[in-house]
Design a protein around this motif. Structure first.
Motif: not given
Length: 307
Positions: A4-9, A15-16, A41-46
């Protein structure tokens, strides 16, 4: 990173990167918490999670609001502009839309705010664990240094020990800077001292850097810090015991004597008035006493230092 985190990244990671400067505190908290998820990746996941949570919460709120016709339950006794009376037949739909938008913003914003705050919570927890185990780790360092072991090998051995918790984890990062990145001991200490969440460990590492740079006796410095932290540890334990005694007195006064007084007072008032309404007694027995006890337990648990 998980899937999931990889998908969000992959979705928002590029952009993050531009937000690294505006979220410098979050970036530092992620490093101090030793998070395995990169900042982008963390900010994209958030961001993705807050949007999903907002939409799901908005849909759920819309369904509940429309099924139970909550906007029609709201009455207004004041005067309104005359043109609004023409739209009274649509207040259910309008109210549902307004409540849905508010819930979307509140739930999505709360989720995003939690993601921003959570790394600092983890960093604070690591700081507490490091400060708790640091005096014992310094005793270990002092014993190894007295035996003639080199400082780099001391931190390497400390990192391999499972006894010293997060202090050993910080020592492993020092050993990693030396073994993997090829830094010398002073540079490794400088890197770890800048990213560790513990001010006590930062002070210790900076003092070790100064002792090495000036050619002072490093073993004597370790002995000095071991004695200092031992004294501070005794003072902290004494202060904790005094605070624990104060909390126990407050518990006896508030939840034992206080609730007993309220029960007796309510019983006497019921006898004098001739009414028998046990609602207040139910509140005391089933709400005040259990939740008050839980509050004291949580407070004591959060204050108790780890052994």
């Amino acid at each position: 990173m998980n899937g999931y985190e990889r998908f969000c990244f992959n979705l928002l990671g590029s952009r993050m990167r531009a937000r690294r400067e505006s979220h410098s505190e979050l970036h530092g908290s992620l490093i101090s918490a030793r998070s395995q998820v990169p900042f982008e990746a963390y900010l994209a996941t958030a961001t993705v999670t807050s949007v999903i949570a907002g939409f799901l919460g908005g849909i759920f709120t819309a369904v509940i609001t429309y099924l139970f016709r909550i906007p029609e339950m709201i009455t207004y006794s004041g005067s309104l502009p005359s043109f609004l009376y023409e739209y009274t037949d649509y207040r259910l739909i309008a109210g549902t839309i307004i409540i849905t938008l508010l819930s979307l913003i509140i739930i999505g914003g709360s989720t995003y705010a939690f993601y921003l705050v959570y790394p600092s919570i983890l960093a604070g927890e690591r700081r507490r664990k490091i400060d708790t185990s640091l005096p014992y780790a310094i005793n270990y360092i002092t014993a190894m240094s007295t035996a003639g072991i080199t400082p780099a090998e001391i931190f390497r051995l400390l990192g391999e020990s499972p006894v010293y918790g997060e202090s050993a984890a910080e020592a492993r990062y020092i050993a990693r800077e030396i073994d993997v990145f090829g830094r010398d001991l002073i540079d490794a200490l400088r890197v770890v001292s800048t990213i560790t969440p513990s001010n006590r460990l930062k002070e210790f590492l900076q003092g070790a850097m100064g002792a090495i740079s000036s050619g002072s006796n490093l073993t004597e410095y370790f002995k000095l810090k071991a004695n200092q932290y031992a004294i501070e540890n005794r003072h902290q334990q004494k202060a904790f015991l005094e605070t624990l005694g104060l909390i126990s007195e407050s518990y006896v006064t508030a939840l034992v004597a206080g609730t007993l007084f309220l029960v007796i007072l309510q019983s006497v008032m019921s006898m004098l008035s001739g009414t028998s309404s046990p609602l207040f007694l139910y509140v005391i027995i089933y709400l005040i006493m259990p939740f008050g006890s839980i509050m004291f337990l949580v407070m004591i648990s959060s204050m108790t230092p780890e052994v």
